[in-house]
Design an enzyme around this catalytic site. Structure first.
Site, PDB file in Angstrom:
ATOM      1  N   TYR A 158       7.082 -10.135   6.869  1.00  0.00           N
ATOM      2  CA  TYR A 158       7.030  -8.680   7.107  1.00  0.00           C
ATOM      3  C   TYR A 158       7.595  -8.196   8.395  1.00  0.00           C
ATOM      4  O   TYR A 158       7.635  -8.959   9.246  1.00  0.00           O
ATOM      5  CB  TYR A 158       5.408  -8.236   7.240  1.00  0.00           C
ATOM      6  CG  TYR A 158       4.862  -8.213   5.736  1.00  0.00           C
ATOM      7  CD1 TYR A 158       4.867  -7.088   5.048  1.00  0.00           C
ATOM      8  CD2 TYR A 158       4.270  -9.398   5.129  1.00  0.00           C
ATOM      9  CE1 TYR A 158       4.214  -6.930   3.715  1.00  0.00           C
ATOM     10  CE2 TYR A 158       3.577  -9.235   4.052  1.00  0.00           C
ATOM     11  CZ  TYR A 158       3.493  -8.068   3.267  1.00  0.00           C
ATOM     12  OH  TYR A 158       3.165  -8.227   1.902  1.00  0.00           O
ATOM     13  N   ASP A 200       0.794  -1.195   0.038  1.00  0.00           N
ATOM     14  CA  ASP A 200      -0.079  -0.070  -0.240  1.00  0.00           C
ATOM     15  C   ASP A 200       0.858   1.329  -0.006  1.00  0.00           C
ATOM     16  O   ASP A 200       2.049   1.292   0.203  1.00  0.00           O
ATOM     17  CB  ASP A 200      -0.669   0.052   1.213  1.00  0.00           C
ATOM     18  CG  ASP A 200      -1.871  -1.116   1.341  1.00  0.00           C
ATOM     19  OD1 ASP A 200      -2.485  -1.591   0.183  1.00  0.00           O
ATOM     20  OD2 ASP A 200      -2.344  -1.391   2.296  1.00  0.00           O
TER      21      ASP A 200
END
Length: 262
Positions: free
Chosen positions: A120, A53
């Protein structure tokens, strides 16, 4: 003859509207495709592993493309990086996008569909003093956080579960919201907390909701033991808040299942 090239890419996402190309906004994919197309004098289209994003960063995004590349693959990263920063034109600006490495893959390889999992990292700075120079790279939380409670909660989230409660509301319906988290660790160095999450796949905003929920645990707003109830509810409303994008980093993509268990 076309080669199938896999790029490992690092980028500072602060100035981009995410990875995926958009016609009227700067994106990492769009920027890199423009540079590669100019460099190889043909249209280059990238197949990225993760559609990060706006504001999200990457240490190890992966993307593949096919082209008749006459540059030796072992020199490709340096050549592309020179083009990204404009060095070939005499400029020495620092590009927010960098090719970490390049390698040739078999013709049938696809960076997204052949991925077996990802790691992540989510960074939280827990201090009353705001560092304005870190505002685009960490989630600043002024309230003291109970890291031990956050670790207790994280243990209950590891494993194979239905993570529907940790998927953003209004997301595109999926065939299944069951995912496996192989490792979920909270590391601390002074006032910096890092959440490392390795899984076989992630729902939309899943890592940011996990991070926000654990921050709410650290604040004392949610008890660690509630993680089981939150998972069982399969309801986004019962989980914690969504942490902001700028603390999130795509760290690594795995193409061998064995790496996920390491």
């Amino acid at each position: 003859m076309d080669k199938n090239i896999l790029l490992k890419i690092a980028y500072d996402g602060a100035g981009f509207h995410g990875w995926q190309r958009q016609p009227d906004k700067p994106t990492v994919q769009g920027h890199l495709e423009t540079v590669l197309s100019r460099l190889f004098k043909t249209e280059i289209l990238l197949n990225g592993t993760s559609r990060t994003d706006a504001g999200v960063h990457a240490l190890g995004q992966q993307a593949s493309f096919k082209a008749d590349v006459n540059i030796p693959v072992e020199k490709l990263a340096q050549v592309v990086n020179n083009a990204l920063c404009g060095c070939e034109k005499g400029s020495f600006a620092i590009s927010p996008v960098r090719i970490v490495e390049a390698e040739e893959k078999p013709p049938e390889f696809h960076a997204r569909f052949d991925a077996r999992g990802k790691t992540y990292i989510y960074k939280i700075r827990n201090t009353q003093t705001i560092d304005i120079f870190q505002r685009n790279y960490v989630y600043h939380v002024a309230e003291p956080l109970d890291a031990d409670a956050m670790r207790q909660a994280a243990k209950l989230l590891a494993g194979t579960h239905d993570f529907k409660s940790f998927e953003a509301s209004g997301s595109t319906p999926r065939e299944s919201t069951v995912r496996t988290i192989y490792r979920l660790e909270l590391l601390q160095k002074e006032d910096l907390l890092e959440l490392h999450v390795t899984g076989d796949g992630f729902l939309y905003n899943m890592v940011r909701i996990l991070a926000g929920t654990l921050v709410d645990v650290g604040r004392g707003r949610i008890c660690p033991e509630q993680m089981t109830e939150i998972l069982d509810a399969k309801d986004r409303q019962v989980a914690g808040h969504t942490a902001p994008p700028f603390g999130l980093y795509l760290a690594k993509v795995y193409y061998e299942e064995g790496e996920l268990y390491g």
